[in-house]
Structure formats: structure tokens, C-alpha cells
Design a protein around this motif. Structure first.
Motif, short mmCIF file in Angstrom:
data_model
loop_
_atom_site.label_atom_id
_atom_site.label_comp_id
_atom_site.label_asym_id
_atom_site.label_seq_id
_atom_site.Cartn_x
_atom_site.Cartn_y
_atom_site.Cartn_z
N ALA A 1 0.84 -1.20 0.00
CA ALA A 1 0.00 0.00 0.00
C ALA A 1 0.87 1.26 0.00
CB ALA A 1 -0.93 0.00 1.22
N TRP A 2 1.98 1.21 0.74
CA TRP A 2 2.88 2.36 0.79
C TRP A 2 3.50 2.64 -0.59
CZ3 TRP A 2 6.32 1.95 5.83
CH2 TRP A 2 5.50 2.13 6.96
N CYS A 3 3.94 1.59 -1.25
CA CYS A 3 4.55 1.76 -2.57
C CYS A 3 3.53 2.30 -3.58
CB CYS A 3 5.13 0.44 -3.08
SG CYS A 3 6.87 0.19 -2.63
N ASN A 4 2.31 1.83 -3.48
CA ASN A 4 1.26 2.31 -4.37
C ASN A 4 0.98 3.80 -4.12
OD1 ASN A 4 -0.88 1.82 -6.35
ND2 ASN A 4 -2.29 2.14 -4.64
N ALA A 5 0.91 4.17 -2.84
CA ALA A 5 0.68 5.58 -2.49
C ALA A 5 1.84 6.45 -2.94
CB ALA A 5 0.48 5.70 -0.97
N GLN A 6 3.06 5.97 -2.74
CA GLN A 6 4.24 6.74 -3.15
C GLN A 6 4.24 6.97 -4.66
OE1 GLN A 6 6.87 8.35 -1.97
NE2 GLN A 6 7.94 8.51 -3.93
N SER A 7 3.93 5.95 -5.43
CA SER A 7 3.91 6.07 -6.89
C SER A 7 2.83 7.06 -7.35
CB SER A 7 3.67 4.70 -7.52
OG SER A 7 3.65 4.80 -8.92
N ASN A 8 1.65 6.96 -6.76
CA ASN A 8 0.56 7.86 -7.13
C ASN A 8 0.89 9.31 -6.79
OD1 ASN A 8 -1.03 5.76 -8.09
ND2 ASN A 8 -2.15 5.50 -6.18
N THR A 9 1.48 9.52 -5.61
CA THR A 9 1.80 10.88 -5.19
C THR A 9 2.93 11.47 -6.01
OG1 THR A 9 1.07 10.35 -2.94
CG2 THR A 9 2.42 12.33 -3.21
N CYS A 10 3.91 10.64 -6.35
CA CYS A 10 5.01 11.10 -7.22
C CYS A 10 4.43 11.58 -8.55
CB CYS A 10 6.01 9.97 -7.44
SG CYS A 10 7.32 10.36 -8.64
N ASN A 11 3.53 10.81 -9.10
CA ASN A 11 2.90 11.16 -10.36
C ASN A 11 2.12 12.48 -10.25
OD1 ASN A 11 2.24 10.32 -13.14
ND2 ASN A 11 0.15 10.22 -12.39
N THR A 12 1.42 12.65 -9.14
CA THR A 12 0.66 13.88 -8.92
C THR A 12 1.57 15.09 -8.78
OG1 THR A 12 -1.15 12.69 -7.83
CG2 THR A 12 -0.97 15.04 -7.36
N LEU A 13 2.61 14.97 -7.96
CA LEU A 13 3.52 16.09 -7.72
C LEU A 13 4.34 16.45 -8.95
CD1 LEU A 13 4.79 15.28 -4.10
CD2 LEU A 13 3.02 16.91 -4.79
N CYS A 14 4.49 15.49 -9.86
CA CYS A 14 5.23 15.75 -11.10
C CYS A 14 4.30 16.10 -12.25
CB CYS A 14 6.08 14.53 -11.47
SG CYS A 14 7.51 14.28 -10.40
N ASP A 15 3.07 16.46 -11.94
CA ASP A 15 2.10 16.87 -12.95
C ASP A 15 1.91 15.78 -14.00
OD1 ASP A 15 0.24 18.55 -14.10
OD2 ASP A 15 1.72 19.70 -15.24
N ASP A 16 1.78 14.54 -13.54
CA ASP A 16 1.57 13.37 -14.39
C ASP A 16 2.72 13.12 -15.36
OD1 ASP A 16 -0.92 12.89 -13.22
OD2 ASP A 16 -1.94 14.22 -14.62
N SER A 17 3.91 13.62 -15.03
CA SER A 17 5.04 13.44 -15.94
C SER A 17 6.35 13.21 -15.18
CB SER A 17 5.17 14.67 -16.85
OG SER A 17 6.19 14.46 -17.80
N PRO A 18 6.42 12.11 -14.40
CA PRO A 18 7.69 11.81 -13.72
C PRO A 18 8.68 11.16 -14.68
CG PRO A 18 6.07 10.13 -13.18
CD PRO A 18 5.37 11.14 -14.06
N SER A 19 9.95 11.49 -14.52
CA SER A 19 10.98 10.82 -15.32
C SER A 19 11.43 9.54 -14.61
CB SER A 19 12.18 11.74 -15.54
OG SER A 19 12.74 12.16 -14.31
N THR A 20 11.32 9.52 -13.28
CA THR A 20 11.62 8.34 -12.48
C THR A 20 10.58 8.21 -11.38
OG1 THR A 20 13.99 8.66 -12.84
CG2 THR A 20 13.36 7.17 -11.06
N ASP A 21 10.00 7.02 -11.26
CA ASP A 21 9.00 6.76 -10.24
C ASP A 21 9.15 5.31 -9.79
OD1 ASP A 21 6.84 6.66 -8.55
OD2 ASP A 21 5.32 7.00 -10.09
N ASP A 22 10.08 5.08 -8.86
CA ASP A 22 10.41 3.72 -8.41
C ASP A 22 10.14 3.56 -6.92
OD1 ASP A 22 11.36 3.05 -10.96
OD2 ASP A 22 13.37 3.79 -10.50
N CYS A 23 9.74 2.36 -6.55
CA CYS A 23 9.53 2.03 -5.14
C CYS A 23 9.89 0.57 -4.92
CB CYS A 23 8.08 2.29 -4.73
SG CYS A 23 7.78 2.02 -2.96
N GLY A 24 10.83 0.34 -4.01
CA GLY A 24 11.26 -1.02 -3.70
C GLY A 24 10.38 -1.64 -2.63
N TYR A 25 9.61 -2.62 -3.01
CA TYR A 25 8.68 -3.26 -2.08
C TYR A 25 9.41 -3.92 -0.92
CZ TYR A 25 5.40 -6.83 -0.40
OH TYR A 25 4.62 -7.64 0.37
#
Length: 204
Positions: free
Chosen positions: A44-68
Motif C-alpha cells: 500500500a505504501w509503494c502504491n501511495a508513493q507512486s501515485n503521489t510522485c505522479n501527482t507532484l510531477c504533474d503526471d510526468s515523472p521521469s523516475t517513479d520507483d519504489c522497492g517493495y
């Protein structure tokens, strides 16, 4: 003497309580043993991190990784290839780790009010509180531009009656010009003067 010793012991207890709770500069330098977090929570944490990264990068992240497995993460925005301020926002890995560390700290110091206050000031106060969905990202600039355009259109619309007022002024000028056409009214006076002159000539 006993009172002094009691005060010293109390102060020593307070210092000891503060020492038992680690201090951090930011939630970015907080770490947690992944083994103390269950698999469902880590997912759940990794999913939240990925979604928030995408939001803060205006739907355009160059890197969006999370190690489960180890709860490592990386978020970079393609607009400037830099990381957004994850530590300030909810639903980011730094904030989720921060909240879990605070919870563990409280549980480790049950019945110890001083240490629990240290948990609050040393950990919880550093956890992000901002809503990522309300972050000021690039799309907001476009909205501001749209607002400016609408304001310009409104101004133009408001200015339109002024043009009508000008036309009214022109009508007034035209009316004034038509009054000027009454200028020939002195004509009859000129005719009367010529008639008088003719009469004088006849008398002579």
C-alpha cells in the motif's frame, strides 16, 4: 539535600527520555526496518508513493520507483529532472515511514509520558501534512493564464459600451453640425440690407 537529589533525578530522567527517542532533521533521513512492516502495508505504501510522485510531477515523472522489499524509493519530475518535496506531503514514503516510526515510538514508551512527548516533537512533528492533490504544479499556471484571458475578455466586453457612448457623442456632434446649418439664418438680414440699399438708390 533530598529535594536537590530528587530534582537532579527528575532532570536526569527527562534527559534520558529524550535520549531514548532519536532526533531527525527531516523525515527524509528517517529509516525503518522493513521487517517490522507487514507485506500488505508495504504494498500500500509503494502504491501511495507512486501515485503521489505522479501527482507532484504533474503526471510526468521521469523516475517513479519504489522497492517493495526494502522500502527504497525515487521520484524525479521530467520538467526539471529533480525530486519534488516529498517530505512535506501526505501519502509519500517519507511521511508513511515517519508516521510508522511515531507509532512504534509511542508503543515502545507506553506509560512514559515524557518519552511519548519526545516521540511527538522528535518524529511526528516532522511528518508531512500537505495534500498532494492541492500542490501547485505546472497545470495551475495554465489555469492562471486562462483566468487572465477571461479577465481580458471581460474587460473587452466591459469596454464595448464605451464605444457605444462614443457613437452617442458622435451623434451629438452631428446634431451640432446640423445646427450649424442654421448659419444661413443671417441670410434674410442680408436680403433686407440689400433691399434698403436699393430703396435709397431709388430715392436718389
Amino acid at each position: 539535600m533530598r529535594a536537590a537529589f530528587a530534582a537532579f533525578a527528575l532532570a536526569l530522567t527527562a534527559v534520558s527520555a529524550q535520549d531514548q527517542v532519536p532526533k531527525y532533521e527531516s523525515s527524509l533521513n528517517m529509516t525503518i526496518d522493513p521487517g517490522t512492516v507487514d507485506d500488505a502495508t508495504k504494498a500500500a505504501w509503494c502504491n501511495a508513493q507512486s501515485n503521489t510522485c505522479n501527482t507532484l510531477c504533474d503526471d510526468s515523472p521521469s523516475t517513479d520507483d519504489c522497492g517493495y522489499d526494502d522500502l527504497s524509493y525515487e521520484c524525479l519530475c521530467s520538467s526539471n529532472d529533480s525530486a519534488p518535496g516529498l517530505q512535506y506531503y501526505q501519502q509519500t514514503m517519507p511521511t508513511l515511514i515517519c508516521k510508522e516510526l511515531f507509532s512504534q515510538c509511542i508503543q515502545q514508551h507506553v506509560g512514559d509520558a515524557r518519552s511519548q512527548r519526545a516521540c511527538k516533537s522528535n518524529i511526528d512533528d516532522l511528518c508531512g501534512t500537505l495534500n498532494p492533490n492541492k500542490a501547485d504544479v505546472g497545470s495551475d499556471d495554465d489555469e492562471e493564464d486562462d483566468d487572465d484571458d477571461e479577465a481580458s475578455e471581460t474587460t473587452a466586453t466591459t469596454a464595448a459600451p464605451t464605444a457605444t457612448d462614443d457613437s452617442t457623442s458622435e451623434d451629438s456632434v452631428t446634431t451640432t453640425d446640423s445646427d450649424d446649418l442654421a448659419g444661413p439664418t443671417p441670410g434674410p438680414k442680408g436680403v433686407a440690407a440689400m433691399a434698403a440699399l436699393g430703396l435709397m438708390v431709388a430715392l436718389v
